[in-house]
Design a protein around this motif. Structure first.
Motif, PDB file in Angstrom:
ATOM      1  N   TRP A   1      -5.710  -4.559   1.537  1.00  0.00           N
ATOM      2  CA  TRP A   1      -5.538  -3.426   0.621  1.00  0.00           C
ATOM      3  C   TRP A   1      -4.086  -3.353   0.186  1.00  0.00           C
ATOM      4  O   TRP A   1      -3.176  -3.595   0.990  1.00  0.00           O
ATOM      5  CB  TRP A   1      -5.925  -2.101   1.300  1.00  0.00           C
TER       6      TRP A   1
ATOM      7  N   SER B   1      -6.366   2.702  -3.297  1.00  0.00           N
ATOM      8  CA  SER B   1      -6.305   1.255  -3.098  1.00  0.00           C
ATOM      9  C   SER B   1      -6.128   0.568  -4.449  1.00  0.00           C
ATOM     10  O   SER B   1      -6.303   1.184  -5.509  1.00  0.00           O
ATOM     11  CB  SER B   1      -7.597   0.759  -2.449  1.00  0.00           C
TER      12      SER B   1
ATOM     13  N   TRP C   1      -1.799  -0.371  -1.385  1.00  0.00           N
ATOM     14  CA  TRP C   1      -1.867   1.074  -1.629  1.00  0.00           C
ATOM     15  C   TRP C   1      -0.980   1.475  -2.793  1.00  0.00           C
ATOM     16  O   TRP C   1       0.169   1.074  -2.876  1.00  0.00           O
ATOM     17  CB  TRP C   1      -1.445   1.855  -0.392  1.00  0.00           C
TER      18      TRP C   1
ATOM     19  N   GLY D   1      -3.268  -1.665   4.762  1.00  0.00           N
ATOM     20  CA  GLY D   1      -2.782  -2.113   3.468  1.00  0.00           C
ATOM     21  C   GLY D   1      -1.278  -1.969   3.361  1.00  0.00           C
ATOM     22  O   GLY D   1      -0.650  -1.209   4.086  1.00  0.00           O
TER      23      GLY D   1
END
Length: 172
Positions: A90, A102, A92, A130
């Protein structure tokens, strides 16, 4: 997962998986990597063709998932296309109001924050681990200063094993 994808899986259940043709970089961009690009070098040194088509990006985002081995993939109809990750599954994107999204547009609930030896900030959320996008570091600093997140130290190379994801999936 899209209904059309689920229907294709039922109709053609034994389509071989695809490896090496799709990659996600540390800025949340998707790249197609045909055979010529794969021969030219590994990702991310040789990235390939960046995917810019909005509907294709949305389709990939809706059908992005991971298997029991921690290998991330895009379910493209009956074919599972495994994704090479430059960093984490991921990426962010932080929003001015405090929301965390995401790279696929899914909202995430942050559980903890981690800072590696190079100063990269990671967030563990309900969706998984992430990397915070580089353009959002000012918002991340605001969240840390406000006490919303207290980053813990980590070593980047250990994150895939700790958080159970594969950066370069291979056939089982």
């Amino acid at each position: 997962m899209d209904d059309i994808v689920q229907a294709a899986l039922k109709k053609w259940p034994n389509v071989p998986h695809c490896y090496g043709w799709l990659a996600l970089d540390a800025r949340g961009d998707w790249y197609m990597r045909d055979e010529r690009i794969q021969r030219a070098g590994p990702f991310p040194r040789v990235k390939g063709s960046r995917i810019d088509h909005d509907k294709l990006l949305a389709f990939i985002g809706r059908n992005y998932d991971c298997d029991e081995r921690g290998a991330w993939f895009f379910q493209n109809g009956p074919q599972r296309v495994y994704v090479e990750l430059e960093c984490t599954p991921w990426i962010w994107r932080l929003q001015p109001g405090g929301a965390v999204l995401s790279h696929t547009g899914r909202e995430a609930q942050v559980e903890s924050a981690w800072l590696d030896e190079a100063g990269h900030l990671y967030l563990l959320a309900d969706l998984g681990l992430g990397l915070v996008h580089t353009q959002d570091m000012a918002l991340a600093a605001d969240a840390i200063e406000a006490g919303r997140w207290t980053p813990q130290d980590c070593i980047a190379a250990k994150l895939p094993a700790i958080h159970r994801y594969q950066r370069r999936p291979q056939p089982a």
